[in-house]
Design a protein around this motif. Structure first.
Motif, PDB file in Angstrom:
ATOM      1  N   ASP A   2      -0.519   2.722  -6.216  1.00 46.50           N
ATOM      2  CA  ASP A   2      -1.612   2.316  -5.086  1.00 46.50           C
ATOM      3  C   ASP A   2      -1.958   0.985  -5.595  1.00 46.50           C
ATOM      4  OD1 ASP A   2      -3.645   2.391  -7.132  1.00 46.50           O
ATOM      5  OD2 ASP A   2      -4.278   4.311  -6.565  1.00 46.50           O
ATOM      6  N   LEU A   3      -2.578   0.504  -4.337  1.00 43.70           N
ATOM      7  CA  LEU A   3      -3.221  -1.009  -4.584  1.00 43.70           C
ATOM      8  C   LEU A   3      -3.895  -1.322  -5.874  1.00 43.70           C
ATOM      9  CD1 LEU A   3      -3.834  -3.906  -3.182  1.00 43.70           C
ATOM     10  CD2 LEU A   3      -5.693  -3.025  -2.220  1.00 43.70           C
ATOM     11  N   GLU A  32      -3.884  -8.060  -0.771  1.00 46.61           N
ATOM     12  CA  GLU A  32      -4.513  -6.607  -0.288  1.00 46.61           C
ATOM     13  C   GLU A  32      -4.619  -6.431   1.411  1.00 46.61           C
ATOM     14  OE1 GLU A  32      -8.512  -6.194  -2.220  1.00 46.61           O
ATOM     15  OE2 GLU A  32      -7.968  -7.629  -3.562  1.00 46.61           O
ATOM     16  N   ASN A  35      -1.111  -4.761   1.808  1.00 46.67           N
ATOM     17  CA  ASN A  35      -0.625  -3.751   0.972  1.00 46.67           C
ATOM     18  C   ASN A  35       0.824  -4.279   0.216  1.00 46.67           C
ATOM     19  OD1 ASN A  35      -1.605  -1.589  -0.598  1.00 46.67           O
ATOM     20  ND2 ASN A  35      -0.277  -0.252   0.353  1.00 46.67           N
ATOM     21  N   ILE A  53       3.533  -2.079  -1.975  1.00 42.99           N
ATOM     22  CA  ILE A  53       3.157  -1.651  -3.223  1.00 42.99           C
ATOM     23  C   ILE A  53       3.453  -0.354  -3.487  1.00 42.99           C
ATOM     24  CG2 ILE A  53       0.773  -1.021  -4.452  1.00 42.99           C
ATOM     25  CD1 ILE A  53      -0.061  -4.027  -3.385  1.00 42.99           C
ATOM     26  N   ASP A  54       3.229   0.675  -2.363  1.00 46.43           N
ATOM     27  CA  ASP A  54       3.410   2.000  -2.502  1.00 46.43           C
ATOM     28  C   ASP A  54       4.993   2.592  -2.849  1.00 46.43           C
ATOM     29  OD1 ASP A  54       4.798   1.629  -0.023  1.00 46.43           O
ATOM     30  OD2 ASP A  54       3.426   3.282   1.062  1.00 46.43           O
TER      31      ASP A  54
END
Length: 59
Positions: A2-3, A32, A35, A53-54
């Protein structure tokens, strides 16, 4: 990943192993608003590339 965890790893002084598609990477930046993270290969230091990011995996 996660972020928030990506941001923690980026700001950490510890060497925290992270992979992208099974390849060890360094997180260079975190965006951010999208993401996305900019990453480079740990071993190869290829050109930085943006990735979701995920899709990052902490070892």
């Amino acid at each position: 990943m996660d972020l928030n965890r990506a941001k923690q790893i980026l700001s950490s002084s510890a060497d925290i192993p992270v992979n992208y598609n099974g390849v060890p990477i360094w997180i260079e930046t975190v965006d951010e608003s999208t993401n996305m993270a900019t990453v480079t290969g740990r071993d190869t230091r290829d050109e930085p590339m943006p990735v979701p990011i995920d899709e990052l995996v902490e070892e």
